[in-house]
Write a protein that holds these residues in place. Structure first.
Motif, PDB file in Angstrom:
ATOM      1  N   GLY A   1       0.815  -1.208   0.000  1.00 38.93           N
ATOM      2  CA  GLY A   1       0.000   0.000   0.000  1.00 38.93           C
ATOM      3  C   GLY A   1       0.851   1.262   0.000  1.00 38.93           C
ATOM      4  N   PRO A   2       0.276   2.399  -0.435  1.00 38.28           N
ATOM      5  CA  PRO A   2       1.051   3.635  -0.592  1.00 38.28           C
ATOM      6  C   PRO A   2       1.595   4.217   0.713  1.00 38.28           C
ATOM      7  CG  PRO A   2      -1.307   4.031  -0.966  1.00 38.28           C
ATOM      8  CD  PRO A   2      -1.120   2.554  -0.887  1.00 38.28           C
ATOM      9  N   GLU A   3       0.870   4.086   1.817  1.00 35.05           N
ATOM     10  CA  GLU A   3       1.336   4.683   3.075  1.00 35.05           C
ATOM     11  C   GLU A   3       2.584   3.988   3.597  1.00 35.05           C
ATOM     12  OE1 GLU A   3      -1.728   4.911   6.001  1.00 35.05           O
ATOM     13  OE2 GLU A   3      -2.992   6.251   4.800  1.00 35.05           O
ATOM     14  N   VAL A   4       2.603   2.662   3.520  1.00 34.75           N
ATOM     15  CA  VAL A   4       3.780   1.906   3.968  1.00 34.75           C
ATOM     16  C   VAL A   4       4.982   2.231   3.087  1.00 34.75           C
ATOM     17  CG1 VAL A   4       4.781  -0.400   4.160  1.00 34.75           C
ATOM     18  CG2 VAL A   4       2.488   0.033   5.034  1.00 34.75           C
ATOM     19  N   ILE A   5       4.772   2.298   1.784  1.00 33.66           N
ATOM     20  CA  ILE A   5       5.887   2.580   0.867  1.00 33.66           C
ATOM     21  C   ILE A   5       6.447   3.973   1.132  1.00 33.66           C
ATOM     22  CG2 ILE A   5       6.550   2.865  -1.559  1.00 33.66           C
ATOM     23  CD1 ILE A   5       6.067  -0.062  -0.431  1.00 33.66           C
ATOM     24  N   ALA A   6       5.587   4.953   1.386  1.00 31.26           N
ATOM     25  CA  ALA A   6       6.062   6.301   1.716  1.00 31.26           C
ATOM     26  C   ALA A   6       6.894   6.284   3.000  1.00 31.26           C
ATOM     27  CB  ALA A   6       4.880   7.251   1.857  1.00 31.26           C
ATOM     28  N   ALA A   7       6.467   5.495   3.980  1.00 30.54           N
ATOM     29  CA  ALA A   7       7.220   5.383   5.237  1.00 30.54           C
ATOM     30  C   ALA A   7       8.574   4.718   5.001  1.00 30.54           C
ATOM     31  CB  ALA A   7       6.413   4.596   6.261  1.00 30.54           C
ATOM     32  N   ILE A   8       8.595   3.693   4.147  1.00 30.67           N
ATOM     33  CA  ILE A   8       9.855   3.018   3.815  1.00 30.67           C
ATOM     34  C   ILE A   8      10.797   3.978   3.101  1.00 30.67           C
ATOM     35  CG2 ILE A   8      10.870   1.253   2.302  1.00 30.67           C
ATOM     36  CD1 ILE A   8       8.499  -0.555   3.014  1.00 30.67           C
ATOM     37  N   GLU A   9      10.273   4.758   2.168  1.00 29.14           N
ATOM     38  CA  GLU A   9      11.112   5.704   1.428  1.00 29.14           C
ATOM     39  C   GLU A   9      11.699   6.773   2.342  1.00 29.14           C
ATOM     40  OE1 GLU A   9       9.106   5.373  -3.031  1.00 29.14           O
ATOM     41  OE2 GLU A   9       8.182   6.681  -1.530  1.00 29.14           O
ATOM     42  N   ALA A  10      10.938   7.185   3.366  1.00 25.67           N
ATOM     43  CA  ALA A  10      11.453   8.171   4.322  1.00 25.67           C
ATOM     44  C   ALA A  10      12.637   7.600   5.096  1.00 25.67           C
ATOM     45  CB  ALA A  10      10.346   8.597   5.278  1.00 25.67           C
ATOM     46  N   VAL A  11      12.534   6.346   5.509  1.00 27.97           N
ATOM     47  CA  VAL A  11      13.626   5.695   6.238  1.00 27.97           C
ATOM     48  C   VAL A  11      14.839   5.509   5.329  1.00 27.97           C
ATOM     49  CG1 VAL A  11      14.345   3.546   7.362  1.00 27.97           C
ATOM     50  CG2 VAL A  11      12.135   4.556   7.916  1.00 27.97           C
ATOM     51  N   GLN A  12      14.600   5.106   4.085  1.00 26.48           N
ATOM     52  CA  GLN A  12      15.700   4.915   3.139  1.00 26.48           C
ATOM     53  C   GLN A  12      16.464   6.220   2.912  1.00 26.48           C
ATOM     54  OE1 GLN A  12      13.555   3.267  -0.184  1.00 26.48           O
ATOM     55  NE2 GLN A  12      13.814   1.166   0.508  1.00 26.48           N
ATOM     56  N   PHE A  13      15.744   7.332   2.810  1.00 28.49           N
ATOM     57  CA  PHE A  13      16.388   8.621   2.565  1.00 28.49           C
ATOM     58  C   PHE A  13      17.207   9.063   3.772  1.00 28.49           C
ATOM     59  CE2 PHE A  13      16.123  13.380   2.386  1.00 28.49           C
ATOM     60  CZ  PHE A  13      16.982  13.538   1.308  1.00 28.49           C
ATOM     61  N   ALA A  14      16.768   8.686   4.964  1.00 30.19           N
ATOM     62  CA  ALA A  14      17.469   9.087   6.185  1.00 30.19           C
ATOM     63  C   ALA A  14      18.793   8.351   6.373  1.00 30.19           C
ATOM     64  CB  ALA A  14      16.575   8.858   7.398  1.00 30.19           C
ATOM     65  N   GLY A  15      18.973   7.221   5.675  1.00 33.06           N
ATOM     66  CA  GLY A  15      20.202   6.458   5.831  1.00 33.06           C
ATOM     67  C   GLY A  15      20.130   5.490   6.996  1.00 33.06           C
ATOM     68  N   ALA A  16      21.239   4.822   7.251  1.00 30.31           N
ATOM     69  CA  ALA A  16      21.231   3.757   8.250  1.00 30.31           C
ATOM     70  C   ALA A  16      22.324   3.958   9.293  1.00 30.31           C
ATOM     71  CB  ALA A  16      21.439   2.404   7.565  1.00 30.31           C
ATOM     72  N   PRO A  17      21.983   3.784  10.588  1.00 31.57           N
ATOM     73  CA  PRO A  17      23.014   3.744  11.615  1.00 31.57           C
ATOM     74  C   PRO A  17      23.799   2.438  11.518  1.00 31.57           C
ATOM     75  CG  PRO A  17      20.864   3.294  12.570  1.00 31.57           C
ATOM     76  CD  PRO A  17      20.633   3.601  11.125  1.00 31.57           C
ATOM     77  N   LEU A  18      24.775   2.269  12.395  1.00 26.96           N
ATOM     78  CA  LEU A  18      25.611   1.069  12.401  1.00 26.96           C
ATOM     79  C   LEU A  18      25.114   0.121  13.477  1.00 26.96           C
ATOM     80  CD1 LEU A  18      28.399  -0.047  11.147  1.00 26.96           C
ATOM     81  CD2 LEU A  18      29.354   0.643  13.352  1.00 26.96           C
ATOM     82  N   ASP A  19      24.837  -1.123  13.097  1.00 24.73           N
ATOM     83  CA  ASP A  19      24.414  -2.144  14.053  1.00 24.73           C
ATOM     84  C   ASP A  19      25.537  -3.140  14.293  1.00 24.73           C
ATOM     85  OD1 ASP A  19      21.958  -0.935  14.147  1.00 24.73           O
ATOM     86  OD2 ASP A  19      20.948  -2.422  12.900  1.00 24.73           O
ATOM     87  N   ILE A  20      25.624  -3.612  15.516  1.00 23.55           N
ATOM     88  CA  ILE A  20      26.705  -4.493  15.938  1.00 23.55           C
ATOM     89  C   ILE A  20      26.127  -5.716  16.650  1.00 23.55           C
ATOM     90  CG2 ILE A  20      28.481  -4.661  17.763  1.00 23.55           C
ATOM     91  CD1 ILE A  20      29.437  -1.881  16.851  1.00 23.55           C
ATOM     92  N   THR A  21      26.664  -6.887  16.324  1.00 21.51           N
ATOM     93  CA  THR A  21      26.340  -8.113  17.052  1.00 21.51           C
ATOM     94  C   THR A  21      27.528  -8.458  17.949  1.00 21.51           C
ATOM     95  OG1 THR A  21      24.946  -8.951  15.263  1.00 21.51           O
ATOM     96  CG2 THR A  21      25.747 -10.560  16.860  1.00 21.51           C
ATOM     97  N   VAL A  22      27.248  -8.682  19.216  1.00 19.93           N
ATOM     98  CA  VAL A  22      28.303  -8.903  20.207  1.00 19.93           C
ATOM     99  C   VAL A  22      28.485 -10.391  20.453  1.00 19.93           C
ATOM    100  CG1 VAL A  22      29.009  -8.458  22.594  1.00 19.93           C
ATOM    101  CG2 VAL A  22      27.832  -6.678  21.283  1.00 19.93           C
ATOM    102  N   LYS A  23      29.734 -10.810  20.587  1.00 17.05           N
ATOM    103  CA  LYS A  23      30.066 -12.216  20.820  1.00 17.05           C
ATOM    104  C   LYS A  23      29.702 -12.660  22.239  1.00 17.05           C
ATOM    105  CE  LYS A  23      34.432 -13.268  21.105  1.00 17.05           C
ATOM    106  NZ  LYS A  23      35.849 -13.513  20.742  1.00 17.05           N
TER     107      LYS A  23
END
Length: 425
Positions: A154-176
């Protein structure tokens, strides 16, 4: 920073943009071919950041530039304008950015005659400033991708996804080991599923605990398939299509007897290096998935090759390097991989199938069709009952649908589909 000091990273970023938008290459491929080798570590990071930010804002840059261009210039000139527009939008000093843009065009004999145009256009862009940039609509995914996703969500979800994509991504870490102890040093945010998120990480290798092998970089969503699999100490587990190795390390850290298989020699070398750095142990095999025939595994993790449409917030080059023409081939390959993986499981064994795709044909539909092909095969919805996994992410078929707009306020997550299948006894 002088104009000459800033030109090296900009020219490298321009080359990467040309390769993505003109040759259909992905950024990791271009970097792997040596695009950044001549730069210092600091300049490499800057070039990569410039290219990534420009690709992320490409559609918005084109919208701004269209107001000042009577006709579309050649691709390399267009990419200079795009690169400089994104820099100006980010608040970089206009004088340095405009001069650098003119210099990059002037250095190329095929484009040197357009330096006057570049100078004039960029000065107009600079007069608009970050304020003019912020008024423009968010960039949309290209039509070949947006349409099937809009149909699915649906259009609302896609708009929300596009907003997140434009904002970029932080760095995620998995700890041993101990997540809280690691975060006391890293000072990030512990996510509900146990990953640590850093907003402004800087150079990864300089972060505390990297050299000691205490953790590895892995998007929080990419760590969830192993949570679903729930590996037990001593279990014989196959990580099929293992590179770059984040899930292999998760499995090994749980004490499983892990075999990691991938067809790419270069990527398997990287898996080996990551295992060595973290002090974890796994058998690594360079092999095509279908050529690997060892069987009797208690569990298999299959992160199948896919369109990677769930990773655009981290890889904004994907929409420009691809056109959707490979979807059919990938979907067929995924089905065959599920069948092959099931043949390697011992009776009663479990298979976690996942793809970093937002397309239902690469997720929900694959599982539905696998159940039709294999009598007695079952989806284990109970495997999703793990700490931090939100019940709202579950699908009707017993799988897990992750979307980039989940955890949006914290920076989102990669799009994934995940399901655990149980082979009959």
């Amino acid at each position: 920073m002088s104009q000459q000091q800033g030109l090296g990273p900009r020219r490298a970023a321009l080359y990467m943009l040309d390769q993505v938008t003109g040759e259909g290459k992905l950024l990791p491929e271009v970097i792997g071919e040596g695009a950044l080798q001549h730069l210092s570590p600091e300049d490499r990071a800057r070039a990569q950041r410039l290219a990534t930010e420009t690709l992320r804002g490409l559609a918005r840059a084109d919208r701004m530039l269209a107001r000042f261009l009577q006709k579309t210039p050649p691709l390399q000139v267009r990419n200079v304008l795009r690169l400089c527009t994104v820099e100006l939008a980010g608040g970089e000093a206009a004088h340095g950015v405009v001069n650098a843009g003119v210099e990059m065009v002037a250095r190329n004999k095929r484009t040197s005659s357009m330096k006057g145009l570049v100078n004039a256009v960029l000065r107009k862009v600079a007069s608009e400033g970050p304020e003019g940039w912020a008024k423009l609509a968010l960039p949309r995914m290209p039509g070949w991708l947006r349409k099937p996703l809009k149909d699915a969500y649906g259009p609302e979800v896609i708009a929300a996804i596009e907003a997140v994509q434009f904002a970029g991504a932080p760095l995620d870490i998995t700890v041993k080991g101990d997540v809280k102890a690691a975060n006391d040093v890293l000072k990030g945010e512990i996510l509900p599923t146990g990953s640590i998120r850093l907003k402004d990480a800087g150079q990864v290798s300089a972060l505390p605990g990297f050299e000691a092998g205490d953790w590895w970089v892995q998007d929080a969503a990419a760590a969830i398939p192993v949570l679903v699999l729930d590996p037990q100490k001593g279990e014989k587990i196959l990580d099929l299509c293992a590179a770059p190795g984040g899930k292999t390390m998760q499995l090994a850290a749980a004490g499983a007897d892990v075999t990691a298989v991938d067809a790419s020699e270069g990527r398997m070398i990287r898996v080996g290096e990551n295992l060595k750095r973290t002090g974890l142990s796994a058998k690594t095999v360079k092999s095509d998935a279908f050529a690997f025939t060892e069987d009797g595994f208690d569990a298999i993790l299959l992160d199948a090759p896919c369109s990677a449409t769930g990773t655009i917030r981290r890889h904004p080059d994907l929409p420009y390097a691809k056109d959707g023409s490979e979807f059919g081939m990938l979907i067929d390959q995924q089905a065959r991989m599920i069948d092959h993986a099931l043949s390697l499981l011992k009776p009663g064994g479990r298979l976690v199938f996942c793809t970093c795709s937002l397309l239902p044909d690469e997720g929900e539909v694959q599982v539905e069709e696998a159940l039709e092909r294999h009598a007695g095969l079952k989806v284990e919805a109970a495997a999703l009952e793990r700490s931090g996994i939100d019940a709202a992410w579950r699908t009707e078929d017993g799988g897990l649908r992750l979307r980039p707009d989940y955890w949006a306020e914290q920076g989102g997550m990669d799009g994934f589909y995940i399901a655990q299948l149980r082979k009959p006894q």
